[in-house]
Design a protein around this motif. Structure first.
Motif, PDB file in Angstrom:
ATOM      1  N   ARG A  14     -30.598 -18.629 -34.802  1.00  0.00           N
ATOM      2  CA  ARG A  14     -32.053 -18.528 -35.025  1.00  0.00           C
ATOM      3  C   ARG A  14     -32.606 -19.842 -35.568  1.00  0.00           C
ATOM      4  NH1 ARG A  14     -36.314 -15.669 -35.216  1.00  0.00           N
ATOM      5  NH2 ARG A  14     -35.884 -13.484 -35.052  1.00  0.00           N
TER       6      ARG A  14
ATOM      7  N   SER B 153     -34.989 -22.307 -33.395  1.00  0.00           N
ATOM      8  CA  SER B 153     -36.283 -22.528 -34.035  1.00  0.00           C
ATOM      9  C   SER B 153     -36.565 -24.024 -34.159  1.00  0.00           C
ATOM     10  CB  SER B 153     -36.305 -21.862 -35.404  1.00  0.00           C
ATOM     11  OG  SER B 153     -37.540 -22.078 -36.032  1.00  0.00           O
ATOM     12  N   HIS B 154     -35.551 -24.783 -34.547  1.00  0.00           N
ATOM     13  CA  HIS B 154     -35.704 -26.229 -34.676  1.00  0.00           C
ATOM     14  C   HIS B 154     -35.971 -26.869 -33.311  1.00  0.00           C
ATOM     15  CE1 HIS B 154     -35.272 -30.247 -36.283  1.00  0.00           C
ATOM     16  NE2 HIS B 154     -34.388 -30.503 -35.324  1.00  0.00           N
TER      17      HIS B 154
ATOM     18  N   ALA C 147     -37.182 -25.468 -30.571  1.00  0.00           N
ATOM     19  CA  ALA C 147     -38.446 -25.011 -29.989  1.00  0.00           C
ATOM     20  C   ALA C 147     -39.663 -25.319 -30.849  1.00  0.00           C
ATOM     21  CB  ALA C 147     -38.368 -23.512 -29.728  1.00  0.00           C
ATOM     22  N   SER C 148     -39.474 -25.914 -32.017  1.00  0.00           N
ATOM     23  CA  SER C 148     -40.603 -26.141 -32.925  1.00  0.00           C
ATOM     24  C   SER C 148     -41.687 -27.022 -32.308  1.00  0.00           C
ATOM     25  CB  SER C 148     -40.125 -26.734 -34.246  1.00  0.00           C
ATOM     26  OG  SER C 148     -39.563 -28.018 -34.022  1.00  0.00           O
ATOM     27  N   GLY C 149     -41.328 -27.853 -31.379  1.00  0.00           N
ATOM     28  CA  GLY C 149     -42.328 -28.679 -30.707  1.00  0.00           C
ATOM     29  C   GLY C 149     -43.208 -27.881 -29.766  1.00  0.00           C
TER      30      GLY C 149
ATOM     31  N   GLY D 153     -43.953 -24.470 -30.358  1.00  0.00           N
ATOM     32  CA  GLY D 153     -44.652 -23.427 -31.106  1.00  0.00           C
ATOM     33  C   GLY D 153     -43.643 -22.584 -31.846  1.00  0.00           C
ATOM     34  N   GLU D 154     -44.009 -21.372 -32.169  1.00  0.00           N
ATOM     35  CA  GLU D 154     -43.140 -20.486 -32.927  1.00  0.00           C
ATOM     36  C   GLU D 154     -42.359 -19.576 -31.991  1.00  0.00           C
ATOM     37  OE1 GLU D 154     -43.477 -16.797 -36.046  1.00  0.00           O
ATOM     38  OE2 GLU D 154     -45.110 -18.214 -35.946  1.00  0.00           O
ATOM     39  N   PRO D 155     -41.030 -19.666 -31.964  1.00  0.00           N
ATOM     40  CA  PRO D 155     -40.247 -18.769 -31.113  1.00  0.00           C
ATOM     41  C   PRO D 155     -40.345 -17.321 -31.613  1.00  0.00           C
ATOM     42  CG  PRO D 155     -38.810 -20.334 -32.252  1.00  0.00           C
ATOM     43  CD  PRO D 155     -40.204 -20.613 -32.681  1.00  0.00           C
TER      44      PRO D 155
END
Length: 132
Positions: free
Chosen positions: A113, A117-118, A120-122, A124-126
Motif C-alpha cells: 500500500r 501510494s508513493h 501513484a502520488s503523482g 492522485g490518491e490511489p
C-alpha cells in the motif's frame, strides 16, 4: 424514435458529451446497448449539438447509469443526468474525476500500500488495487 408522451418520464436520461469530437450516432447507440442494455433494449436520440436522450426502461439499470454519472464512448466523456422537462442540462465544473490506471512492472519490494501510494502520488490518491 423516442416518443415521450407514451412512456414513463422517469425512464429517460440526458447525456452530454463534453469538449470532444462527437462519436457517430450509430456508435453511441451500439455502445449504450452493449453497456446498459443487458436487461432491456436502450433507445437513444440526438437532441442537440452534443446532447442525447436515452430511454432506459429497466429501473435498476437506469439508477446504475445515473449513479455512475460519467461514461466513456469512443474516448469521449458522456455525462448523464435524469431527464426533467423543466430543467436543461446543467454542467458542473470538474475538479476531479476518478480513473483506472494500470501501473506496470512494479517491483515486489514496492508492491505494498505504501509503495503503490508513493508511485501513484503523482497521479492522485490511489483508491483500490488489484494484484495481477
Amino acid at each position: 424514435m423516442l416518443n415521450t408522451s407514451h412512456r414513463n418520464k422517469n425512464e429517460y436520461i440526458i447525456g452530454k458529451f463534453h469538449r470532444c469530437s462527437l462519436p457517430p450516432g450509430g456508435l453511441v447507440h451500439a455502445v449504450a446497448n452493449r453497456n446498459w442494455g443487458r436487461s432491456r433494449k436502450i433507445s437513444c436520440k440526438k437532441i442537440g449539438d452534443s446532447t442525447y436522450m436515452f430511454y432506459i426502461p429497466h429501473a435498476p439499470t437506469h439508477q446504475w447509469v445515473i449513479q455512475r454519472g460519467v461514461w466513456n464512448i469512443d474516448d469521449c466523456l458522456l455525462f448523464v443526468l435524469s431527464w426533467t422537462p423543466e430543467d436543461s442540462f446543467k454542467f458542473t465544473e470538474l475538479s476531479t474525476l476518478p480513473v483506472w490506471v494500470t501501473l506496470m512492472n512494479i517491483s515486489d519490494s514496492c508492491y505494498s500500500r505504501l509503495g503503490i501510494s508513493h508511485i501513484a502520488s503523482g497521479l492522485g490518491e490511489p483508491i483500490l488495487t488489484h494484484k495481477p
